[in-house]
Design an enzyme around this catalytic site. Structure first.
Site, PDB file in Angstrom:
ATOM      1  N   LYS A   9       0.832  -1.215   0.000  1.00  0.00           N
ATOM      2  CA  LYS A   9       0.000   0.000   0.000  1.00  0.00           C
ATOM      3  C   LYS A   9       0.867   1.267   0.000  1.00  0.00           C
ATOM      4  CE  LYS A   9      -4.076  -2.100   2.191  1.00  0.00           C
ATOM      5  NZ  LYS A   9      -5.056  -1.977   3.305  1.00  0.00           N
ATOM      6  N   TYR A  49     -12.436  -1.579  -3.734  1.00  0.00           N
ATOM      7  CA  TYR A  49     -12.974  -1.728  -2.369  1.00  0.00           C
ATOM      8  C   TYR A  49     -14.492  -1.556  -2.314  1.00  0.00           C
ATOM      9  CZ  TYR A  49      -8.391  -1.994  -0.037  1.00  0.00           C
ATOM     10  OH  TYR A  49      -7.164  -2.388   0.413  1.00  0.00           O
ATOM     11  N   ASN A 112      -2.073   0.326   6.770  1.00  0.00           N
ATOM     12  CA  ASN A 112      -1.576  -0.942   7.300  1.00  0.00           C
ATOM     13  C   ASN A 112      -0.716  -1.747   6.315  1.00  0.00           C
ATOM     14  OD1 ASN A 112      -3.612  -1.762   5.637  1.00  0.00           O
ATOM     15  ND2 ASN A 112      -4.812  -2.817   7.195  1.00  0.00           N
ATOM     16  N   HIS A 115      -2.238  -5.316   1.472  1.00  0.00           N
ATOM     17  CA  HIS A 115      -3.535  -5.970   1.258  1.00  0.00           C
ATOM     18  C   HIS A 115      -3.288  -7.430   0.908  1.00  0.00           C
ATOM     19  CE1 HIS A 115      -7.519  -6.837  -0.443  1.00  0.00           C
ATOM     20  NE2 HIS A 115      -6.860  -7.459  -1.407  1.00  0.00           N
ATOM     21  N   GLU A 126      -9.517 -10.076  -7.940  1.00  0.00           N
ATOM     22  CA  GLU A 126      -8.525  -9.019  -7.695  1.00  0.00           C
ATOM     23  C   GLU A 126      -7.304  -9.171  -8.598  1.00  0.00           C
ATOM     24  OE1 GLU A 126      -9.873  -8.373  -3.023  1.00  0.00           O
ATOM     25  OE2 GLU A 126      -7.858  -9.133  -3.459  1.00  0.00           O
TER      26      GLU A 126
HETATM   27  N1  UDP Z   1      -9.809  -0.196   7.197  1.00  0.00           N
HETATM   28  C1  UDP Z   1      -9.888   0.988   7.913  1.00  0.00           C
HETATM   29  N2  UDP Z   1     -10.608   1.009   9.083  1.00  0.00           N
HETATM   30  C2  UDP Z   1     -11.258  -0.094   9.541  1.00  0.00           C
HETATM   31  C3  UDP Z   1     -11.186  -1.287   8.815  1.00  0.00           C
HETATM   32  C4  UDP Z   1     -10.458  -1.306   7.648  1.00  0.00           C
HETATM   33  O1  UDP Z   1      -9.314   1.994   7.515  1.00  0.00           O
HETATM   34  O2  UDP Z   1     -11.906  -0.020  10.615  1.00  0.00           O
HETATM   35  C5  UDP Z   1      -9.042  -0.221   5.945  1.00  0.00           C
HETATM   36  C6  UDP Z   1      -7.694  -0.941   6.079  1.00  0.00           C
HETATM   37  O3  UDP Z   1      -6.746  -0.293   5.225  1.00  0.00           O
HETATM   38  C7  UDP Z   1      -8.053  -2.339   5.601  1.00  0.00           C
HETATM   39  C8  UDP Z   1      -9.022  -2.034   4.468  1.00  0.00           C
HETATM   40  O4  UDP Z   1      -9.780  -0.916   4.952  1.00  0.00           O
HETATM   41  O5  UDP Z   1      -6.913  -3.061   5.196  1.00  0.00           O
HETATM   42  C9  UDP Z   1      -9.971  -3.157   4.101  1.00  0.00           C
HETATM   43  O6  UDP Z   1     -10.643  -3.579   5.270  1.00  0.00           O
HETATM   44  P1  UDP Z   1     -10.811  -5.134   5.602  1.00  0.00           P
HETATM   45  O7  UDP Z   1     -11.766  -5.232   6.740  1.00  0.00           O
HETATM   46  O8  UDP Z   1     -11.137  -5.875   4.347  1.00  0.00           O
HETATM   47  O9  UDP Z   1      -9.362  -5.524   6.151  1.00  0.00           O
HETATM   48  P2  UDP Z   1      -8.225  -6.479   5.546  1.00  0.00           P
HETATM   49  O10 UDP Z   1      -8.916  -7.574   4.766  1.00  0.00           O
HETATM   50  O11 UDP Z   1      -7.351  -5.605   4.670  1.00  0.00           O
HETATM   51  O12 UDP Z   1      -7.479  -6.996   6.733  1.00  0.00           O
HETATM   52 MG    MG Z   2     -10.370  -7.469   3.282  1.00  0.00          MG
END
Ligand code: UDP
Ligand code: MG
Length: 138
Positions: A9, A49, A112, A115, A126
């Site tokens: 990212k 997303y 974070n 992805h 994807e």
């Molecule tokens: N994210 C965020 N706040 C949240 C949850 C998710 O900003 O409370 C962002 C974070 O960058 C995350 C992405 O949205 O990686 C997609 O969320 P997901 O729940 O799919 O998490 P992941 O699968 O990436 O662990």
């Molecule tokens: Mg996810």
């Protein structure tokens, strides 16, 4: 399925961590099959997303993901989807296990570092979002 999609990212590319993260993924047993670097448009990030469209963090997430270059990559290895999720760790770095990519490199729950696809079906979707068939097989 033995392939999954990872994205380094914008926080991690800007922070000079792309090489370290790729090395960690290769050390974990993944083979890099395809990679590119791009700054996503709002339309691209919004579509990628789309499943989170109704979530409160959606607009901020799209702004973050379009803030600079990211590096989508196709990774290959056995049980690639669950294995990558294990190596990257929980969404929130404060909850991510010791030694995971997010524990080591993430700044926050949003910024974070990486992805990883969450199912075989989403991995297929994807991978096709970022790579043509010719790129994937090359
Ligand atoms: N994210 C965020 N706040 C949240 C949850 C998710 O900003 O409370 C962002 C974070 O960058 C995350 C992405 O949205 O990686 C997609 O969320 P997901 O729940 O799919 O998490 P992941 O699968 O990436 O662990
Ligand atoms: Mg996810």
């Amino acid at each position: 399925m033995n392939q999954t999609l990872a994205i380094i990212k914008p926080d991690a590319t800007a922070g000079g961590k792309a090489g370290l993260i790729l090395a960690q993924l290769e050390s974990a047993g993944f083979t890099l099959r395809a990679a590119r670097m791009l700054t996503m448009t709002r339309a691209q990030a919004g579509s990628f997303y789309a499943v989170h469209r109704e979530r409160p963090f959606y607009d901020s997430l799209v702004a973050f993901m379009t803030s600079g270059p990211c590096i989508p990559m196709v990774l290959e290895g056995s049980a690639a989807v669950p294995r990558l999720r294990e190596v990257i760790g929980a969404t929130d770095p404060a909850e991510a296990a010791e030694g995971t990519v997010r524990r080591l490199h993430a700044e926050s729950k949003e910024r974070n570092a990486i992805h990883g696809s969450d199912s075989d079906e989403n991995a297929r979707r994807e991978i096709a979002f970022f790579f043509s068939g010719a790129e994937r097989l090359g």
